[in-house]
Design a protein around this motif. Structure first.
Motif, PDB file in Angstrom:
ATOM      1  N   GLU A 224       4.619   4.132 -11.381  1.00  0.00           N
ATOM      2  CA  GLU A 224       6.347   3.628 -11.846  1.00  0.00           C
ATOM      3  C   GLU A 224       7.152   3.036 -10.597  1.00  0.00           C
ATOM      4  O   GLU A 224       8.186   2.415 -10.526  1.00  0.00           O
ATOM      5  CB  GLU A 224       7.066   5.240 -12.942  1.00  0.00           C
ATOM      6  N   GLN A 225       7.185   4.009  -9.537  1.00  0.00           N
ATOM      7  CA  GLN A 225       7.741   3.565  -8.607  1.00  0.00           C
ATOM      8  C   GLN A 225       6.666   2.644  -7.308  1.00  0.00           C
ATOM      9  O   GLN A 225       8.229   1.386  -7.332  1.00  0.00           O
ATOM     10  CB  GLN A 225       7.662   4.920  -7.452  1.00  0.00           C
ATOM     11  N   ASN A 226       6.070   2.078  -7.988  1.00  0.00           N
ATOM     12  CA  ASN A 226       5.522   0.951  -7.204  1.00  0.00           C
ATOM     13  C   ASN A 226       6.036  -0.402  -8.009  1.00  0.00           C
ATOM     14  O   ASN A 226       7.011  -0.830  -8.095  1.00  0.00           O
ATOM     15  CB  ASN A 226       4.094   0.606  -7.762  1.00  0.00           C
TER      16      ASN A 226
ATOM     17  N   GLN B  85       0.767  -1.021   0.136  1.00  0.00           N
ATOM     18  CA  GLN B  85       0.052   0.150   0.011  1.00  0.00           C
ATOM     19  C   GLN B  85       0.928   1.540   0.134  1.00  0.00           C
ATOM     20  O   GLN B  85       1.448   0.755   0.944  1.00  0.00           O
ATOM     21  CB  GLN B  85      -1.557  -0.366   1.329  1.00  0.00           C
ATOM     22  N   PRO B  86       0.695   2.340  -1.166  1.00  0.00           N
ATOM     23  CA  PRO B  86       1.732   3.170  -1.187  1.00  0.00           C
ATOM     24  C   PRO B  86       1.393   3.791   0.416  1.00  0.00           C
ATOM     25  O   PRO B  86       0.214   4.073   0.994  1.00  0.00           O
ATOM     26  CB  PRO B  86       1.166   4.301  -2.678  1.00  0.00           C
ATOM     27  N   ALA B  87       2.373   4.754   0.724  1.00  0.00           N
ATOM     28  CA  ALA B  87       2.472   6.152   1.510  1.00  0.00           C
ATOM     29  C   ALA B  87       1.456   6.619   1.014  1.00  0.00           C
ATOM     30  O   ALA B  87       1.630   7.254  -0.059  1.00  0.00           O
ATOM     31  CB  ALA B  87       3.716   6.095   1.711  1.00  0.00           C
ATOM     32  N   PRO B  88       0.954   7.442   2.013  1.00  0.00           N
ATOM     33  CA  PRO B  88       0.192   8.806   1.858  1.00  0.00           C
ATOM     34  C   PRO B  88       0.710   9.793   1.047  1.00  0.00           C
ATOM     35  O   PRO B  88       2.225  10.120   1.658  1.00  0.00           O
ATOM     36  CB  PRO B  88      -0.663   9.244   2.838  1.00  0.00           C
ATOM     37  N   ALA B  89       0.923  10.074  -0.024  1.00  0.00           N
ATOM     38  CA  ALA B  89       1.051  11.116  -0.104  1.00  0.00           C
ATOM     39  C   ALA B  89       1.950  12.339   0.698  1.00  0.00           C
ATOM     40  O   ALA B  89       1.565  13.063   0.852  1.00  0.00           O
ATOM     41  CB  ALA B  89       0.443  12.527  -1.574  1.00  0.00           C
ATOM     42  N   PRO B  90       3.637  12.758   0.488  1.00  0.00           N
ATOM     43  CA  PRO B  90       4.020  13.258   1.164  1.00  0.00           C
ATOM     44  C   PRO B  90       3.815  14.833   1.064  1.00  0.00           C
ATOM     45  O   PRO B  90       3.250  15.430  -0.435  1.00  0.00           O
ATOM     46  CB  PRO B  90       5.340  13.560   0.528  1.00  0.00           C
TER      47      PRO B  90
ATOM     48  N   LEU C 105      13.449  -1.452 -14.079  1.00  0.00           N
ATOM     49  CA  LEU C 105      12.253  -1.346 -15.139  1.00  0.00           C
ATOM     50  C   LEU C 105      12.651  -1.163 -16.391  1.00  0.00           C
ATOM     51  O   LEU C 105      12.587  -1.165 -17.503  1.00  0.00           O
ATOM     52  CB  LEU C 105      11.883   0.129 -14.316  1.00  0.00           C
ATOM     53  N   PRO C 106      14.573  -0.626 -16.361  1.00  0.00           N
ATOM     54  CA  PRO C 106      14.921  -0.340 -17.750  1.00  0.00           C
ATOM     55  C   PRO C 106      15.050  -2.165 -18.634  1.00  0.00           C
ATOM     56  O   PRO C 106      14.968  -1.570 -19.724  1.00  0.00           O
ATOM     57  CB  PRO C 106      15.868   0.743 -17.568  1.00  0.00           C
ATOM     58  N   ARG C 107      15.243  -2.531 -17.992  1.00  0.00           N
ATOM     59  CA  ARG C 107      15.669  -3.922 -17.816  1.00  0.00           C
ATOM     60  C   ARG C 107      14.379  -4.753 -18.423  1.00  0.00           C
ATOM     61  O   ARG C 107      14.125  -5.219 -19.366  1.00  0.00           O
ATOM     62  CB  ARG C 107      16.086  -4.894 -16.910  1.00  0.00           C
ATOM     63  N   PHE C 108      13.435  -4.505 -17.663  1.00  0.00           N
ATOM     64  CA  PHE C 108      11.990  -4.803 -17.893  1.00  0.00           C
ATOM     65  C   PHE C 108      11.567  -4.359 -19.217  1.00  0.00           C
ATOM     66  O   PHE C 108      11.323  -5.129 -20.191  1.00  0.00           O
ATOM     67  CB  PHE C 108      10.929  -5.013 -16.622  1.00  0.00           C
ATOM     68  N   ASP C 109      12.280  -3.100 -19.124  1.00  0.00           N
ATOM     69  CA  ASP C 109      11.405  -2.848 -20.956  1.00  0.00           C
ATOM     70  C   ASP C 109      11.932  -2.890 -21.976  1.00  0.00           C
ATOM     71  O   ASP C 109      11.623  -3.239 -23.048  1.00  0.00           O
ATOM     72  CB  ASP C 109      11.472  -1.100 -20.258  1.00  0.00           C
TER      73      ASP C 109
END
Length: 175
Positions: free
Chosen positions: A41-43, A6-11, A56-60
């Protein structure tokens, strides 16, 4: 299937919350788009690193090659991934060393080569794709199918507007 955290609340200092109601709607919308893109993207970056020890670049890059069974040139990869040839070269070199991709000299141009997935690269990518799809599905779970279709259409209109109304750098004029 691996779960996303679960993402943290937005800073309080993120792009979007820095805008005020007095700011123009165009600015607030742009900041919201940036915030959503950054959060997704962060998740995905975190999940790829934790679940598959990859980036992510390798996956892409693997994803681009999976869509092109005959391979792609370095320039084609660079254009599809919207990064410099230098970035693609270093990334490809590492994936070749790991046996996930191979380079084959081009039959038409000896200065060029085609990059394609090896069987090991295809197996690795195929192991990641169902989980990646699940992560994206989970992040979109708060939207109905109708919401997603509407958002997709609206973002398409925005994309067209941006293309039609692009500004010339340093002049503030349309190109």
């Amino acid at each position: 299937m691996s779960e996303l955290r679960q993402p943290a609340p937005a800073p309080a200092n993120d792009r979007e919350t820095a805008a005020t109601r007095d700011d123009k709607l165009e600015l607030r919308l742009w900041l919201r788009l940036l915030t959503c893109s950054s959060l997704i993207e962060q998740n995905v970056r975190t999940a790829l690193r934790e679940r598959f020890d990859t980036t992510l670049p390798r996956f892409d890059l693997l994803a681009q090659l999976d869509r092109a069974p005959d391979g792609l040139t370095m320039s084609e990869l660079s254009a599809r991934m919207m990064v410099s040839n230098g970035n693609i070269t270093g990334l490809t070199d590492r994936l070749v060393e790991e046996g996930l991709v191979k380079r084959t000299p081009s039959a038409r141009d000896r200065r060029s080569s085609h990059v394609s997935l090896t069987p090991a690269g295809k197996k690795a990518f195929d192991a990641m794709t169902p989980e990646h799809e699940g992560w994206i599905d989970a992040m979109m779970a708060g939207l109905s199918r109708q919401d997603m279709q509407q958002l997709f259409l609206l973002l398409g209109k925005l994309k067209q507007s941006v293309h039609q109304n692009a500004v010339e750098p340093n002049k503030g004029e349309k190109v």
